[in-house]
Structures are given as C-alpha cells and as structure tokens.
Design a protein around this motif. Structure first.
Motif, PDB file in Angstrom:
ATOM      1  N   MET A   1       0.846  -1.188   0.000  1.00 30.90           N
ATOM      2  CA  MET A   1       0.000   0.000   0.000  1.00 30.90           C
ATOM      3  C   MET A   1       0.888   1.247   0.000  1.00 30.90           C
ATOM      4  SD  MET A   1      -2.948   1.127   2.709  1.00 30.90           S
ATOM      5  CE  MET A   1      -3.824   2.659   2.501  1.00 30.90           C
ATOM      6  N   PHE A   2       0.606   2.148  -0.919  1.00 37.60           N
ATOM      7  CA  PHE A   2       1.418   3.354  -1.038  1.00 37.60           C
ATOM      8  C   PHE A   2       1.096   4.347   0.072  1.00 37.60           C
ATOM      9  CE2 PHE A   2       1.711   1.783  -5.374  1.00 37.60           C
ATOM     10  CZ  PHE A   2       3.029   2.064  -5.694  1.00 37.60           C
ATOM     11  N   PRO A   3       2.110   5.002   0.654  1.00 40.62           N
ATOM     12  CA  PRO A   3       1.841   6.116   1.568  1.00 40.62           C
ATOM     13  C   PRO A   3       1.268   7.284   0.788  1.00 40.62           C
ATOM     14  CG  PRO A   3       4.189   5.935   1.139  1.00 40.62           C
ATOM     15  CD  PRO A   3       3.548   4.738   0.500  1.00 40.62           C
ATOM     16  N   ASP A   4       0.539   8.147   1.466  1.00 44.17           N
ATOM     17  CA  ASP A   4      -0.048   9.303   0.809  1.00 44.17           C
ATOM     18  C   ASP A   4       1.032  10.311   0.444  1.00 44.17           C
ATOM     19  OD1 ASP A   4      -1.448  12.161   0.960  1.00 44.17           O
ATOM     20  OD2 ASP A   4      -2.966  10.667   0.489  1.00 44.17           O
ATOM     21  N   VAL A   5       0.864  10.943  -0.710  1.00 47.86           N
ATOM     22  CA  VAL A   5       1.869  11.882  -1.187  1.00 47.86           C
ATOM     23  C   VAL A   5       2.038  13.065  -0.235  1.00 47.86           C
ATOM     24  CG1 VAL A   5       0.293  13.269  -2.592  1.00 47.86           C
ATOM     25  CG2 VAL A   5       2.687  13.056  -3.268  1.00 47.86           C
ATOM     26  N   VAL A   6       0.984  13.430   0.482  1.00 44.93           N
ATOM     27  CA  VAL A   6       1.082  14.527   1.448  1.00 44.93           C
ATOM     28  C   VAL A   6       2.029  14.144   2.588  1.00 44.93           C
ATOM     29  CG1 VAL A   6      -0.201  15.941   3.095  1.00 44.93           C
ATOM     30  CG2 VAL A   6      -1.205  15.396   0.866  1.00 44.93           C
ATOM     31  N   ASP A   7       1.947  12.886   3.035  1.00 49.71           N
ATOM     32  CA  ASP A   7       2.844  12.428   4.098  1.00 49.71           C
ATOM     33  C   ASP A   7       4.287  12.364   3.619  1.00 49.71           C
ATOM     34  OD1 ASP A   7       0.667  12.140   5.815  1.00 49.71           O
ATOM     35  OD2 ASP A   7       0.308  10.068   5.185  1.00 49.71           O
ATOM     36  N   LEU A   8       4.493  11.945   2.369  1.00 50.06           N
ATOM     37  CA  LEU A   8       5.841  11.898   1.811  1.00 50.06           C
ATOM     38  C   LEU A   8       6.441  13.296   1.720  1.00 50.06           C
ATOM     39  CD1 LEU A   8       5.177   9.278  -0.996  1.00 50.06           C
ATOM     40  CD2 LEU A   8       6.688   8.950   0.969  1.00 50.06           C
ATOM     41  N   ARG A   9       5.661  14.231   1.225  1.00 50.18           N
ATOM     42  CA  ARG A   9       6.147  15.606   1.109  1.00 50.18           C
ATOM     43  C   ARG A   9       6.438  16.185   2.484  1.00 50.18           C
ATOM     44  NH1 ARG A   9       2.159  19.648  -1.844  1.00 50.18           N
ATOM     45  NH2 ARG A   9       0.950  19.091   0.021  1.00 50.18           N
ATOM     46  N   SER A  10       5.602  15.887   3.463  1.00 49.64           N
ATOM     47  CA  SER A  10       5.816  16.381   4.818  1.00 49.64           C
ATOM     48  C   SER A  10       7.099  15.799   5.421  1.00 49.64           C
ATOM     49  CB  SER A  10       4.617  16.032   5.696  1.00 49.64           C
ATOM     50  OG  SER A  10       4.839  16.401   7.038  1.00 49.64           O
ATOM     51  N   PHE A  11       7.362  14.523   5.175  1.00 55.82           N
ATOM     52  CA  PHE A  11       8.568  13.900   5.724  1.00 55.82           C
ATOM     53  C   PHE A  11       9.817  14.582   5.189  1.00 55.82           C
ATOM     54  CE2 PHE A  11      12.063  10.901   4.969  1.00 55.82           C
ATOM     55  CZ  PHE A  11      12.385  10.573   6.277  1.00 55.82           C
ATOM     56  N   TYR A  12       9.874  14.827   3.889  1.00 58.17           N
ATOM     57  CA  TYR A  12      11.082  15.413   3.303  1.00 58.17           C
ATOM     58  C   TYR A  12      11.236  16.888   3.635  1.00 58.17           C
ATOM     59  CZ  TYR A  12      12.381  11.223   0.767  1.00 58.17           C
ATOM     60  OH  TYR A  12      12.799   9.943   0.443  1.00 58.17           O
ATOM     61  N   ALA A  13      10.215  17.496   4.206  1.00 53.18           N
ATOM     62  CA  ALA A  13      10.324  18.880   4.654  1.00 53.18           C
ATOM     63  C   ALA A  13      10.830  18.974   6.092  1.00 53.18           C
ATOM     64  CB  ALA A  13       8.969  19.573   4.538  1.00 53.18           C
ATOM     65  N   GLN A  14      10.842  17.858   6.824  1.00 55.79           N
ATOM     66  CA  GLN A  14      11.299  17.836   8.203  1.00 55.79           C
ATOM     67  C   GLN A  14      12.815  17.626   8.259  1.00 55.79           C
ATOM     68  OE1 GLN A  14       9.047  14.722  10.068  1.00 55.79           O
ATOM     69  NE2 GLN A  14       7.067  15.615   9.493  1.00 55.79           N
ATOM     70  N   PRO A  15      13.444  17.941   9.399  1.00 57.25           N
ATOM     71  CA  PRO A  15      14.901  17.772   9.497  1.00 57.25           C
ATOM     72  C   PRO A  15      15.380  16.361   9.177  1.00 57.25           C
ATOM     73  CG  PRO A  15      14.107  19.114  11.305  1.00 57.25           C
ATOM     74  CD  PRO A  15      12.884  18.630  10.587  1.00 57.25           C
ATOM     75  N   LEU A  16      14.673  15.330   9.655  1.00 60.38           N
ATOM     76  CA  LEU A  16      15.081  13.961   9.341  1.00 60.38           C
ATOM     77  C   LEU A  16      14.984  13.700   7.844  1.00 60.38           C
ATOM     78  CD1 LEU A  16      15.960  11.148  10.223  1.00 60.38           C
ATOM     79  CD2 LEU A  16      13.537  10.589  10.621  1.00 60.38           C
ATOM     80  N   GLY A  17      13.950  14.224   7.204  1.00 62.06           N
ATOM     81  CA  GLY A  17      13.802  14.062   5.767  1.00 62.06           C
ATOM     82  C   GLY A  17      14.875  14.788   4.979  1.00 62.06           C
ATOM     83  N   VAL A  18      15.270  15.961   5.453  1.00 61.27           N
ATOM     84  CA  VAL A  18      16.336  16.714   4.778  1.00 61.27           C
ATOM     85  C   VAL A  18      17.639  15.933   4.810  1.00 61.27           C
ATOM     86  CG1 VAL A  18      17.727  18.814   4.873  1.00 61.27           C
ATOM     87  CG2 VAL A  18      15.245  18.943   5.226  1.00 61.27           C
ATOM     88  N   VAL A  19      17.962  15.348   5.961  1.00 55.78           N
ATOM     89  CA  VAL A  19      19.175  14.544   6.080  1.00 55.78           C
ATOM     90  C   VAL A  19      19.066  13.287   5.219  1.00 55.78           C
ATOM     91  CG1 VAL A  19      20.596  13.196   7.673  1.00 55.78           C
ATOM     92  CG2 VAL A  19      19.729  15.434   8.360  1.00 55.78           C
ATOM     93  N   THR A  20      17.885  12.655   5.228  1.00 53.43           N
ATOM     94  CA  THR A  20      17.667  11.459   4.405  1.00 53.43           C
ATOM     95  C   THR A  20      17.902  11.767   2.936  1.00 53.43           C
ATOM     96  OG1 THR A  20      16.028  10.601   5.969  1.00 53.43           O
ATOM     97  CG2 THR A  20      15.957   9.733   3.720  1.00 53.43           C
ATOM     98  N   ARG A  21      17.332  12.859   2.490  1.00 53.30           N
ATOM     99  CA  ARG A  21      17.496  13.260   1.090  1.00 53.30           C
ATOM    100  C   ARG A  21      18.973  13.457   0.738  1.00 53.30           C
ATOM    101  NH1 ARG A  21      14.683  18.705  -1.464  1.00 53.30           N
ATOM    102  NH2 ARG A  21      15.733  18.663  -3.498  1.00 53.30           N
ATOM    103  N   ARG A  22      19.715  14.102   1.610  1.00 50.30           N
ATOM    104  CA  ARG A  22      21.122  14.385   1.339  1.00 50.30           C
ATOM    105  C   ARG A  22      21.935  13.100   1.240  1.00 50.30           C
ATOM    106  NH1 ARG A  22      23.253  17.311   6.089  1.00 50.30           N
ATOM    107  NH2 ARG A  22      21.604  18.763   5.477  1.00 50.30           N
ATOM    108  N   LEU A  23      21.694  12.154   2.159  1.00 54.50           N
ATOM    109  CA  LEU A  23      22.493  10.936   2.200  1.00 54.50           C
ATOM    110  C   LEU A  23      22.144   9.983   1.059  1.00 54.50           C
ATOM    111  CD1 LEU A  23      22.498  10.261   6.043  1.00 54.50           C
ATOM    112  CD2 LEU A  23      24.230  11.428   4.682  1.00 54.50           C
ATOM    113  N   VAL A  24      20.860   9.822   0.778  1.00 48.51           N
ATOM    114  CA  VAL A  24      20.454   8.930  -0.314  1.00 48.51           C
ATOM    115  C   VAL A  24      20.855   9.526  -1.663  1.00 48.51           C
ATOM    116  CG1 VAL A  24      18.483   7.841  -1.458  1.00 48.51           C
ATOM    117  CG2 VAL A  24      18.592   7.920   1.039  1.00 48.51           C
ATOM    118  N   ALA A  25      20.743  10.850  -1.789  1.00 46.32           N
ATOM    119  CA  ALA A  25      21.114  11.505  -3.046  1.00 46.32           C
ATOM    120  C   ALA A  25      22.580  11.284  -3.380  1.00 46.32           C
ATOM    121  CB  ALA A  25      20.813  12.999  -2.966  1.00 46.32           C
TER     122      ALA A  25
END
Length: 242
Positions: A1-25
């Motif tokens: 089941m896919f997570p909602d796109v609103v939750d995904l966008r919210s995660f990447y806007a949070q500090p943990l999401g910012v760090v996740t984006r940097r490391l995975v990128a």
C-alpha cells in the motif's frame, strides 16, 4: 500500500527528511554521475532526488502512482510530474535512458509487473536505479519514515526480483546507516554514521541502492520433455502361425 503523497512531502520537509534526502542523493548521484543528453524518469516519489539531474539531462519526468497521489514538480517551472498507473506507463517503448525508482517497489502490489513495464520503456543499454528498504536495517522497523512502510528487501530478494524482470544488477551501495532519530543534535552526526558504516561494510543500512542493466534478449526457458519409449522397427512382416 502506497503512503499518501502529502505524508511523503511532509517527511522530506522535516529535518530527518532533509538529512535522508542528502544521504540517499549521494548514493544515487554516485551511480548516475553523468546523464548529459539522456532522458531521466523518476517513478514512485523520486522528486527529492531528481532536481540534481534536471539541468543536466535532456529531459526529466516524474511519474507518481495513482494510489499515492501526485504533487507539482518542479514548483517554480512548468510541471514535469504526472499521475499514472505504475503498471501501464504512458510512454512509448524504449523512450527512456535512466529510471530512478524510490518509494515504489516496496509499496506496489505487483513489483514484478512494474519492473517489466520499466523494462519496456527503457532503451537498449538503459539503466534502472532502485532505492529499497533493507530488511536488516532499523529504518524498515520504524514507522516514522517512508522506508518503514511496505515490504523491505534483502540483497538476495531484490536480486531475484530484478532478474525475473529481465534486469541484471551491476552495482550496489547502501545508505542511511544512522538510526532514524529526529533529535537535531543526533542528526548532526549523520555523516559520521555514513562514513563508519561504509568503511566497515556494516549490513544494517537503511536502504539498498541497486543499479541494474536492461537485458536486451529475453532468455527462453527449456521445457523438460517426457522420455519416449524407443520401439524396434519391423523391416518385414512375420508369417502368422509360423
């Protein structure tokens, strides 16, 4: 089941999401280090990782599954994102050179069918890059991040899935060795966690980053035939009553 796109966008806007984006990128960019003149497609929720390619590649597209929802991307330019059925991509055959799949395979109900559709739209010599949660990692066990939802994979499982869909894994890396802790002081140690995990080749990373090449020729399965009884030929009729 896919997570909602609103939750995904919210995660990447949070500090943990910012760090996740940097490391995975970092892992994604290390695999796709040169996309000049190529077409790049992101499937799932790959937009946090597509921006670095948009000015370099010939064209970039973002396809988001209908069960997840879609957001505008990029925000300050004509949109390049579309809502699609991940098993029926609105592209002609062999139209794309590079595909990045993030938050996709672990959530779709039919990962093999999705990969076969990706195989169809990839050009000969095309490459697929999959970011999937590691079954042995902490991130797959905690639901405060998108990698904690859906089906996680071991290295053997993702290898078998790719091969069944006519892809050959050609490169591996890992990311997110740090636990998904949201405290700011802990997030500042993320780079140290990544360096230590990569240096020691620890098996507990949060995600696998797998690069796979499209197999151009489909292998043909050899069917096992039943053994037939061999009969001796009769060269001349035998006399009856001898």
């Amino acid at each position: 089941m896919f997570p909602d796109v609103v939750d995904l966008r919210s995660f990447y806007a949070q500090p943990l999401g910012v760090v996740t984006r940097r490391l995975v990128a970092r892992g994604i960019r290390a695999r796709f280090d040169n996309v000049r003149g190529l077409s790049v497609l992101g499937i799932g929720y790959a937009t946090p990782y597509l921006g670095v390619f948009r000015e370099e590649c010939e064209r970039a597209l973002a396809f988001m599954p209908g069960a997840q929802g879609v957001t505008r991307w990029p925000s300050a330019a004509p949109t390049l994102a579309a809502l699609v059925d991940e098993c029926e991509l609105p592209l002609p055959t062999a139209a794309i050179d590079r595909v990045i799949a993030v938050h996709l395979l672990e959530n779709t109900p039919d990962a093999e069918e999705v990969l076969r559709e990706v195989w169809r739209v990839l050009a000969p010599g095309g490459r697929l890059l999959c970011v999937v949660p590691n079954r042995r990692g902490v991130w797959a066990r905690v639901d405060n991040n998108p990698f904690g939802h859906g089906r996680p994979f071991s290295r053997t499982q993702i290898t078998e899935l790719l091969r069944e869909a006519l892809f050959t894994p050609v490169g591996w890396s890992e990311a997110l060795y740090m636990p998904p802790v949201t405290r700011s002081w802990f997030l500042r140690t993320a780079v140290a966690w990544e360096r230590a995990g990569a240096t020691l080749s620890l098996p507990f990373s949060g995600v696998h980053i797998v690069e796979a090449a499209k197999q151009v020729y489909k292998p043909v399965a050899v069917k096992r035939r039943a053994r037939l009884r061999v009969l001796q030929p009769v060269l001349a009729p035998q006399a009856i009553g001898g």
